[in-house]
Design an enzyme around this catalytic site. Structure first.
Site, mmCIF file in Angstrom:
data_model
loop_
_atom_site.group_PDB
_atom_site.id
_atom_site.type_symbol
_atom_site.label_atom_id
_atom_site.label_comp_id
_atom_site.label_asym_id
_atom_site.label_seq_id
_atom_site.Cartn_x
_atom_site.Cartn_y
_atom_site.Cartn_z
ATOM 1 N N GLU A 137 -16.549 4.791 -51.023
ATOM 2 C CA GLU A 137 -16.142 3.462 -50.576
ATOM 3 C C GLU A 137 -15.152 3.539 -49.408
ATOM 4 O O GLU A 137 -14.186 4.291 -49.488
ATOM 5 C CB GLU A 137 -15.500 2.701 -51.742
ATOM 6 C CG GLU A 137 -15.331 1.230 -51.467
ATOM 7 C CD GLU A 137 -14.869 0.472 -52.701
ATOM 8 O OE1 GLU A 137 -15.355 -0.649 -52.935
ATOM 9 O OE2 GLU A 137 -14.030 1.006 -53.445
ATOM 10 N N GLY A 160 -7.235 5.448 -57.271
ATOM 11 C CA GLY A 160 -7.017 5.480 -58.705
ATOM 12 C C GLY A 160 -8.322 5.787 -59.423
ATOM 13 O O GLY A 160 -8.377 6.627 -60.321
ATOM 14 N N ALA A 161 -9.391 5.101 -58.999
ATOM 15 C CA ALA A 161 -10.703 5.294 -59.622
ATOM 16 C C ALA A 161 -11.749 4.589 -58.775
ATOM 17 O O ALA A 161 -11.426 3.843 -57.854
ATOM 18 C CB ALA A 161 -10.712 4.758 -61.058
ATOM 19 N N MET A 162 -13.024 4.817 -59.114
ATOM 20 C CA MET A 162 -14.131 4.213 -58.388
ATOM 21 C C MET A 162 -15.242 3.865 -59.358
ATOM 22 O O MET A 162 -15.637 4.679 -60.196
ATOM 23 C CB MET A 162 -14.645 5.161 -57.302
ATOM 24 C CG MET A 162 -15.749 4.588 -56.448
ATOM 25 S SD MET A 162 -15.167 3.166 -55.503
ATOM 26 C CE MET A 162 -16.722 2.314 -55.241
ATOM 27 N N GLU A 163 -15.804 2.663 -59.192
ATOM 28 C CA GLU A 163 -16.685 2.052 -60.179
ATOM 29 C C GLU A 163 -18.137 2.453 -60.065
ATOM 30 O O GLU A 163 -19.038 1.627 -60.337
ATOM 31 C CB GLU A 163 -16.580 0.526 -60.069
ATOM 32 C CG GLU A 163 -17.144 -0.085 -58.776
ATOM 33 C CD GLU A 163 -16.141 -0.275 -57.659
ATOM 34 O OE1 GLU A 163 -16.409 -1.058 -56.733
ATOM 35 O OE2 GLU A 163 -15.078 0.373 -57.711
ATOM 36 N N GLU A 218 -12.321 -0.694 -63.842
ATOM 37 C CA GLU A 218 -13.594 -0.122 -63.365
ATOM 38 C C GLU A 218 -14.765 -0.624 -64.198
ATOM 39 O O GLU A 218 -15.863 -0.838 -63.670
ATOM 40 C CB GLU A 218 -13.524 1.406 -63.392
ATOM 41 C CG GLU A 218 -12.379 2.012 -62.602
ATOM 42 C CD GLU A 218 -12.287 1.512 -61.172
ATOM 43 O OE1 GLU A 218 -13.348 1.270 -60.548
ATOM 44 O OE2 GLU A 218 -11.159 1.354 -60.671
ATOM 45 N N HIS A 262 -16.021 -3.898 -63.076
ATOM 46 C CA HIS A 262 -16.834 -3.765 -61.868
ATOM 47 C C HIS A 262 -18.317 -3.590 -62.171
ATOM 48 O O HIS A 262 -19.155 -3.852 -61.299
ATOM 49 C CB HIS A 262 -16.380 -2.551 -61.060
ATOM 50 C CG HIS A 262 -15.275 -2.820 -60.103
ATOM 51 N ND1 HIS A 262 -15.297 -3.864 -59.212
ATOM 52 C CD2 HIS A 262 -14.116 -2.142 -59.853
ATOM 53 C CE1 HIS A 262 -14.201 -3.828 -58.469
ATOM 54 N NE2 HIS A 262 -13.467 -2.803 -58.843
#
Length: 859
Positions: free
Chosen positions: A134, A272-275, A307, A310
């Site tokens: 992203e 932090g994180a990715m969905e 997440e 999402h």
């Protein structure tokens, strides 16, 4: 590169021309292991794209960022890679109604966390891979049409070293040395994902009976590096995951649509994180190597649930372009806390949101770069910078206001209709507003304009008039806006009146929920109430605003803040006091004094840790320079006092231990830290584990009380990837001109460091107690940033431009130098100018705060 920064206009044109039917992507990553011959490592990427063109004979392009392309075939015709590929795009001429494009490329492994990141674990030499895309880095891994509205099904296959396991969005099977993954539903390029390596992998499952009588079964998985396996509390990760899946199924009435649910905790992660559907990636710092407070577990749960939200808001239904990034991020940010409170043990998460998350929004919304929640995103660089406090935290705050405005039932019913109507499609603002208007019966256009399409934060201030008997004759709420963003908005608020009880507790005795609109709103329902000692105009935190106080309320807080019994009300008051400090309306020394007097009475550990961070920021940026030494000494003394008085073994004790280390100033402080490290001193109940050891070592290194030998010895104790990052930060923190020169060169003049080590080096370099030592780098900063922005990836460019800005040279000369650079670089990339403008604004705000604090000393 010329075509790397895709514009919105180009994306619109391509979306109007093309429709994508599917991707087959074959990656060979066996080159990730073994000896390198010195050149940058690459991997094989072969992509087949099936797509349609509604204007046969037209031209377009595919996206790919790669060192080289071996072959390009369009509709069976071989194209010359040297002619059609320019390093970022593949030109496609004379398209047919139905097309097949095959691209055979050599793509580069990443060391910046963008694309396919390759990490070598220093502990055991194992190699780990993961992708992060992203907004537009999947083109670093395979050829594609890199924009969110050209969705398609994907089939991935990965050839990896035989001792590895590979994962992708769909379920995988190994056959003949190749991992083949089930075809995905139609999804956008930026949420595809591949993870590969000798990861430690744990499994579980989720089952739920659906209304139609069927049973939904979701395989669950969680993974991390082998070196972190002893610390991996996968059971708690799975617990929150199952709780979240139950919660979202109950409220969304749309079964989880992506099959399995893996969660990978990966090294050197930028976010932090990715969905990614079916394979969510997280930064591995969410696996705790030492003792942490419940605030850290709450934050991890919030991210897991963010997440997960999402999967519906963003993955199932995706924005057309990055203008409507809020359609996924604002909702996920709101839903993360909403689900945390509603489904997990963290039922106080709205307190953390009010105190911590909204602070991010308030800062972002007062920068010169503030923007409406629905932003004007011209290109991918704009998109990258808009993953900010407006899109996330302000958007979530506004959604909380929306729930108060339309009602929770209407809001959730709107979400359910939105999913069902737009599943696997793309949407804009109007698509959401139409369903909310249906379910609530309220006109959403005016609300959307005022809250989503204008920028800036309003201030709400109470004004109380008493009658002759000491009761409220009139209570008015005054609404103000900044001159630059003068929009006044309608606010659904709760207003609380507080008085002290006979026992001295400060408690609410009256509350009214009402609408505030325009510059002056009379709250008639509170007329006749007993005179309040405190008026809280956004009680229960229903709206997004800056809370102000009348004189009586502010005086009450100065004397009795710790007596407030409601933790959310207390958190809101602390947040408001911090905003007053940042706005130069409350002297920073007064805020520090409030922390020293009342923070020890804070029951919520997340709020306490936020107060400690704010106190440190007040000392660094807002306290008058001539009072820094005194303020620093007072903070260190107060922190040590609270550390010794805290309940042995409590998380409050741990928080005060970390804060004491960060505030340590004198030889006695450093001596105690050294003794705690050596074991010659102890504080009852305080376990000085490895992470706490590094927290103690950094201030010692920064003050010259720990040298390179000490840090090498500590790395020998903790010869891990985490230990290496800590050591790099501590090495760069040492108070030496030679050390600073080396750190600067490693970040600015070399690209040898990975993203994580760049971040660690910058963090160590910029020490608040080393202003004079860092002064020579102010001029150098303005000489190099344009080159850095041009030469580095956008992630590293952002880290360097933000992290090395000379904010510690906090005087008019730095403002003048910033203005001179901006004037001389009017044609610099807008994203770069935005970063510099934001840094300048923070510095100007700090100088105003210092002036306010200096006036208090003489007033």
């Amino acid at each position: 590169m010329p075509g790397e920064n895709l514009s919105r206009d180009e994306a619109r044109e391509r979306a109007a021309l093309l429709s994508v039917d599917g991707y087959d992507v074959a990656l060979d990553v066996r080159s990730a292991v073994g000896e390198s011959r010195g050149e940058p490592r690459t991997f094989s990427s072969v992509t087949t794209i099936r797509f349609r063109c509604n204007e046969p004979g037209a031209s377009s392009f595919a996206d790919l960022i790669a060192p080289s392309v071996t072959a390009v075939t369009l509709n069976g015709k071989d194209l010359d890679p040297g002619e059609v590929f320019d390093g970022t795009r593949i030109a496609l001429e004379d398209l047919a109604a139905e097309n097949e494009l095959v691209v055979d490329a050599q793509c580069a492994y990443s060391r910046t966390g963008e694309g396919l990141h390759r990490f070598v674990d220093p502990e055991d030499g194992e190699v780990y891979l993961y992708t992060q895309y992203e907004p537009a880095d999947s083109r670093r891994v395979f050829a594609n049409f890199e924009q969110p509205d050209l969705k398609a099904p994907f089939r991935f296959e990965v050839r990896a070293p035989e001792e590895w396991t590979a994962w992708s969005n769909g379920a995988g099977e190994l056959a003949d040395g190749v991992w083949r993954f089930a075809e995905t539903k139609p999804i956008s390029t930026y949420i595809t994902c591949v993870v590969a390596g000798p990861y430690h992998y744990v499994t579980d499952s989720y089952r739920r009976a659906l209304p139609d009588g069927s049973t939904l079964e979701i395989p669950l998985g969680a993974m991390c590096r082998k070196g972190l396996a002893p610390h991996f509390d996968a059971d708690d990760v799975f617990l929150v995951t199952r709780q979240g899946l139950d919660f979202f199924h109950e409220h969304f009435d749309y079964p989880y649509p992506f099959g399995k649910y893996d969660q990978a905790f990966v090294p050197e992660y930028n976010l932090g994180a990715m969905e990614n559907p079916g394979l969510v990636t997280f930064r591995e710092e969410y696996i705790f190597r030492g003792r942490v407070t419940q605030a850290s577990y709450e934050a991890r749960a919030n991210v897991i649930l963010h997440e997960m939200a999402h999967m519906w808001f963003g993955d199932l239904v995706t924005m057309v372009w990055w203008d409507d990034l809020w359609l996924k991020e604002s909702f996920a940010d709101f839903m993360g806390t909403f689900a945390n409170v509603g489904a997990t043990r963290f039922d106080g998460a709205w307190i953390t949101f009010a105190n911590r998350r909204k602070a991010w929004a308030y800062r972002a919304d007062q920068l010169p770069s503030t923007h409406p929640i629905t932003a004007d995103i011209r290109d991918l660089q704009d998109a990258k910078l808009n993953f900010d406090g407006i899109t996330y935290a302000k958007g979530a705050s506004v959604l909380k206001q929306l729930v108060a405005y339309v009602g929770q039932d209407a809001f959730l019913e709107g979400a359910r209709r939105y999913f069902k109507r737009n599943a696997y499609g793309n949407t804009r603002l109007g698509d959401l507003l139409s369903v909310l208007q249906e379910t609530s019966g309220r006109d959403m256009s005016a609300w959307a304009h005022q809250w989503l399409q204008t920028a800036g934060v309003n201030s709400l201030t109470p004004q109380v008039l008493l009658d002759a008997e000491g009761r409220v004759a009139e209570l008015v709420v005054l609404q103000e806006a900044a001159e630059s963003h003068p929009e006044l908005r309608p606010h659904r608020v709760a207003i609380g009146l507080y008085r002290r009880t006979a026992e001295g507790a400060l408690e609410r005795y009256a509350r009214v929920e009402t609408d505030v609109d325009g510059p002056r709103t009379v709250i008639g329902e509170l007329a006749g109430a007993e005179a309040p000692e405190l008026v809280l105009v956004n009680d229960d935190d229903l709206t997004y605003c800056k809370i102000r106080f009348d004189d009586t309320s502010l005086a009450t807080l100065r004397d009795h803040l710790g007596a407030l019994t409601d933790p959310l009300a207390r958190a809101l008051c602390w947040s408001a006091l911090w905003n007053l400090t940042r706005d130069a309306l409350l002297p920073a020394r007064d805020f520090v004094d409030l922390v020293l007097r009342f923070a020890s009475r804070e029951s919520d550990i997340g709020v306490l840790q936020m107060l400690q961070a704010w106190a440190g920021s007040a000392l660094t940026h807002y306290v008058a320079p001539q009072w820094r030494d005194t303020s620093g000494r007072l903070l260190a003394e107060g922190a040590l006092r609270e550390l010794r008085q805290a309940e042995p073994g409590s998380e409050h004790q741990l928080a005060w231990a970390r804060f004491f280390a960060s505030a340590a100033t004198g030889e006695d402080d450093f001596g105690l830290l050294r003794e705690l490290l050596s074991g010659t001193a102890a504080i009852d109940g305080l376990d000085v584990d490895q992470e706490l050891r590094w927290a103690f070592l950094e201030p010692l290194a920064a003050h010259g009380a720990a040298d390179e030998t000490d840090l090498a010895a500590e790395l020998a104790r903790d010869d891990t990837a985490s230990g290496k990052r800590h050591q790099v930060r501590c090495l760069a923190a040492r108070p030496s001109a030679a050390v600073k020169a080396q750190a600067w060169a490693q970040v600015v003049e070399s690209q040898a460091l990975s993203n994580a080590l760049v971040e660690a080096t910058i963090a160590g370099f910029a020490q608040p107690t080393q202003r004079e030592l860092l002064a020579p780098y102010a001029e150098k900063y303005f000489e190099v940033i344009a080159r850095i922005w041009a030469d580095r990836s956008i992630q590293i460019g952002m880290d360097v431009v933000r992290g090395l800005y000379p904010s510690l040279q906090d005087g008019p000369r730095t403002l003048e130098a910033t203005d001179a650079w901006l004037s001389a670089h009017a044609d610099a990339p807008p994203a770069l100018r935005r970063l510099v403008l934001e840094a300048r604004d923070d510095l100007a705000r700090a100088l105003r705060g210092q002036e306010c604090d200096a006036r208090a000393a003489t007033g």
